[in-house]
Design a protein around this motif. Structure first.
Motif, PDB file in Angstrom:
ATOM      1  N   ASP A   4       0.838  -1.203   0.000  1.00 50.66           N
ATOM      2  CA  ASP A   4       0.000   0.000   0.000  1.00 50.66           C
ATOM      3  C   ASP A   4       0.871   1.249   0.000  1.00 50.66           C
ATOM      4  N   GLY A   5       0.579   2.157  -0.877  1.00 51.92           N
ATOM      5  CA  GLY A   5       1.299   3.420  -0.952  1.00 51.92           C
ATOM      6  C   GLY A   5       2.599   3.366  -1.726  1.00 51.92           C
ATOM      7  N   GLU A   6       3.040   2.196  -2.126  1.00 49.75           N
ATOM      8  CA  GLU A   6       4.273   2.083  -2.895  1.00 49.75           C
ATOM      9  C   GLU A   6       3.975   2.205  -4.382  1.00 49.75           C
ATOM     10  N   ARG A   7       4.892   2.844  -5.081  1.00 57.08           N
ATOM     11  CA  ARG A   7       4.793   2.944  -6.532  1.00 57.08           C
ATOM     12  C   ARG A   7       6.065   2.377  -7.111  1.00 57.08           C
ATOM     13  N   ARG A   8       5.946   1.610  -8.176  1.00 56.60           N
ATOM     14  CA  ARG A   8       7.118   1.051  -8.818  1.00 56.60           C
ATOM     15  C   ARG A   8       7.075   1.390 -10.301  1.00 56.60           C
ATOM     16  N   PRO A   9       8.086   2.097 -10.783  1.00 57.23           N
ATOM     17  CA  PRO A   9       8.116   2.421 -12.211  1.00 57.23           C
ATOM     18  C   PRO A   9       8.397   1.170 -13.026  1.00 57.23           C
ATOM     19  N   SER A  10       7.925   1.161 -14.260  1.00 57.80           N
ATOM     20  CA  SER A  10       8.172   0.004 -15.121  1.00 57.80           C
ATOM     21  C   SER A  10       9.401   0.188 -16.009  1.00 57.80           C
ATOM     22  N   ILE A  11       9.924   1.398 -16.092  1.00 56.89           N
ATOM     23  CA  ILE A  11      11.133   1.669 -16.868  1.00 56.89           C
ATOM     24  C   ILE A  11      12.057   2.535 -16.012  1.00 56.89           C
ATOM     25  N   CYS A  12      13.322   2.128 -15.924  1.00 55.56           N
ATOM     26  CA  CYS A  12      14.312   2.879 -15.145  1.00 55.56           C
ATOM     27  C   CYS A  12      15.575   3.041 -15.974  1.00 55.56           C
ATOM     28  N   PRO A  13      15.843   4.228 -16.503  1.00 60.95           N
ATOM     29  CA  PRO A  13      17.125   4.433 -17.173  1.00 60.95           C
ATOM     30  C   PRO A  13      18.257   4.116 -16.194  1.00 60.95           C
ATOM     31  N   THR A  14      19.344   3.569 -16.708  1.00 61.42           N
ATOM     32  CA  THR A  14      20.486   3.203 -15.875  1.00 61.42           C
ATOM     33  C   THR A  14      21.737   3.812 -16.480  1.00 61.42           C
ATOM     34  N   LEU A  15      22.439   4.613 -15.697  1.00 57.04           N
ATOM     35  CA  LEU A  15      23.619   5.325 -16.175  1.00 57.04           C
ATOM     36  C   LEU A  15      24.832   4.949 -15.349  1.00 57.04           C
ATOM     37  N   ARG A  16      26.009   5.025 -15.966  1.00 55.12           N
ATOM     38  CA  ARG A  16      27.275   4.795 -15.298  1.00 55.12           C
ATOM     39  C   ARG A  16      28.052   6.106 -15.310  1.00 55.12           C
ATOM     40  N   TYR A  17      28.699   6.415 -14.199  1.00 51.79           N
ATOM     41  CA  TYR A  17      29.461   7.658 -14.060  1.00 51.79           C
ATOM     42  C   TYR A  17      30.867   7.364 -13.540  1.00 51.79           C
ATOM     43  N   ALA A  18      31.849   8.115 -14.028  1.00 54.91           N
ATOM     44  CA  ALA A  18      33.199   8.027 -13.483  1.00 54.91           C
ATOM     45  C   ALA A  18      33.198   8.490 -12.031  1.00 54.91           C
ATOM     46  N   ASP A  19      32.392   9.508 -11.720  1.00 55.09           N
ATOM     47  CA  ASP A  19      32.252   9.999 -10.351  1.00 55.09           C
ATOM     48  C   ASP A  19      30.773   9.966  -9.981  1.00 55.09           C
ATOM     49  N   ALA A  20      30.296   8.797  -9.583  1.00 58.78           N
ATOM     50  CA  ALA A  20      28.872   8.619  -9.278  1.00 58.78           C
ATOM     51  C   ALA A  20      28.438   9.460  -8.083  1.00 58.78           C
ATOM     52  N   LYS A  21      29.320   9.678  -7.123  1.00 58.50           N
ATOM     53  CA  LYS A  21      28.951  10.494  -5.959  1.00 58.50           C
ATOM     54  C   LYS A  21      28.677  11.936  -6.372  1.00 58.50           C
ATOM     55  N   ALA A  22      29.507  12.483  -7.260  1.00 55.23           N
ATOM     56  CA  ALA A  22      29.279  13.847  -7.759  1.00 55.23           C
ATOM     57  C   ALA A  22      27.998  13.900  -8.586  1.00 55.23           C
ATOM     58  N   ALA A  23      27.727  12.834  -9.352  1.00 58.23           N
ATOM     59  CA  ALA A  23      26.499  12.779 -10.156  1.00 58.23           C
ATOM     60  C   ALA A  23      25.273  12.790  -9.255  1.00 58.23           C
ATOM     61  N   ILE A  24      25.303  11.996  -8.193  1.00 61.12           N
ATOM     62  CA  ILE A  24      24.171  11.960  -7.253  1.00 61.12           C
ATOM     63  C   ILE A  24      23.957  13.342  -6.647  1.00 61.12           C
ATOM     64  N   LEU A  60      21.824   4.230 -11.066  1.00 65.74           N
ATOM     65  CA  LEU A  60      23.154   4.616 -11.524  1.00 65.74           C
ATOM     66  C   LEU A  60      24.212   3.960 -10.665  1.00 65.74           C
ATOM     67  N   GLY A  61      25.424   4.011 -11.168  1.00 67.13           N
ATOM     68  CA  GLY A  61      26.547   3.456 -10.432  1.00 67.13           C
ATOM     69  C   GLY A  61      27.853   3.967 -11.001  1.00 67.13           C
ATOM     70  N   SER A  62      28.931   3.591 -10.344  1.00 66.64           N
ATOM     71  CA  SER A  62      30.262   3.998 -10.767  1.00 66.64           C
ATOM     72  C   SER A  62      30.755   3.143 -11.923  1.00 66.64           C
ATOM     73  N   LYS A  63      31.494   3.776 -12.815  1.00 66.71           N
ATOM     74  CA  LYS A  63      32.216   3.025 -13.841  1.00 66.71           C
ATOM     75  C   LYS A  63      33.381   2.317 -13.164  1.00 66.71           C
ATOM     76  N   GLY A  64      33.778   1.183 -13.726  1.00 66.37           N
ATOM     77  CA  GLY A  64      34.955   0.495 -13.229  1.00 66.37           C
ATOM     78  C   GLY A  64      34.729  -0.412 -12.041  1.00 66.37           C
ATOM     79  N   THR A  65      33.485  -0.815 -11.792  1.00 67.14           N
ATOM     80  CA  THR A  65      33.216  -1.705 -10.665  1.00 67.14           C
ATOM     81  C   THR A  65      33.488  -3.167 -11.009  1.00 67.14           C
ATOM     82  N   GLY A  66      33.515  -3.479 -12.308  1.00 61.42           N
ATOM     83  CA  GLY A  66      33.744  -4.858 -12.715  1.00 61.42           C
ATOM     84  C   GLY A  66      32.498  -5.711 -12.772  1.00 61.42           C
ATOM     85  N   SER A  67      31.337  -5.132 -12.480  1.00 64.28           N
ATOM     86  CA  SER A  67      30.088  -5.907 -12.558  1.00 64.28           C
ATOM     87  C   SER A  67      29.787  -6.260 -14.008  1.00 64.28           C
TER      88      SER A  67
END
Length: 137
Positions: A4-24, A60-67
């Motif tokens: 109840d009260g939760e919403r879940r999007p059906s599409i989520c763009p996913t981006l990678r950043y060299a500096d994810a903390k600065a992007a956030i 989003l996440g950092s580039k270079g994580t190896g995932s």
């Protein structure tokens, strides 16, 4: 399933950043996203983050994580994301106040939307406007 009260999007763009903390920081401060979750690896890099805007979400996440996702996205370029906002001019003012690079000021479009465009710290283009596609169902 969402509770109840939760919403879940059906599409989520996913981006990678060299500096994810600065992007956030930029996405929350300049573009008004809400931080939902940030998970860091042992190396301090952002392994995964989730931000919300309206009823949509961005991952989003950092580039270079190896995932696996990081490996397949290694040679990808920048992207463009469109975000629906209620007050384009107020949103634009906030972005300017936080030093975002504005590519197009708020502009009335022939199709009835009011939009502006900005570039984030790593070159992704963000369009913010009043147009929202109608999904019939």
């Amino acid at each position: 399933m969402a509770g109840d009260g939760e919403r879940r999007p059906s599409i989520c763009p996913t981006l990678r950043y060299a500096d994810a903390k600065a992007a956030i920081k930029q996405l929350t401060e300049a573009f008004g996203f809400t931080e939902l979750a940030v998970y860091e690896g042992e190396d301090g890099k952002v392994a995964h983050a989730e931000l919300a805007q309206g009823n949509g979400a961005l991952m989003l996440g950092s580039k270079g994580t190896g995932s696996a996702f990081d490996r397949v996205m290694k040679d990808s370029g920048t992207t463009g994301v469109y975000v629906v906002v209620d007050d384009v001019d107020a949103h634009h003012r906030r972005a300017v106040e936080h030093g975002a690079e504005i590519l197009m000021p708020p502009t009335d479009q022939d199709y009835g939307s009011r939009d502006y465009m900005a570039r984030d710290l790593e070159g992704n283009v963000w369009s913010f406007g009043t147009y929202a596609p109608e999904i019939k169902g």
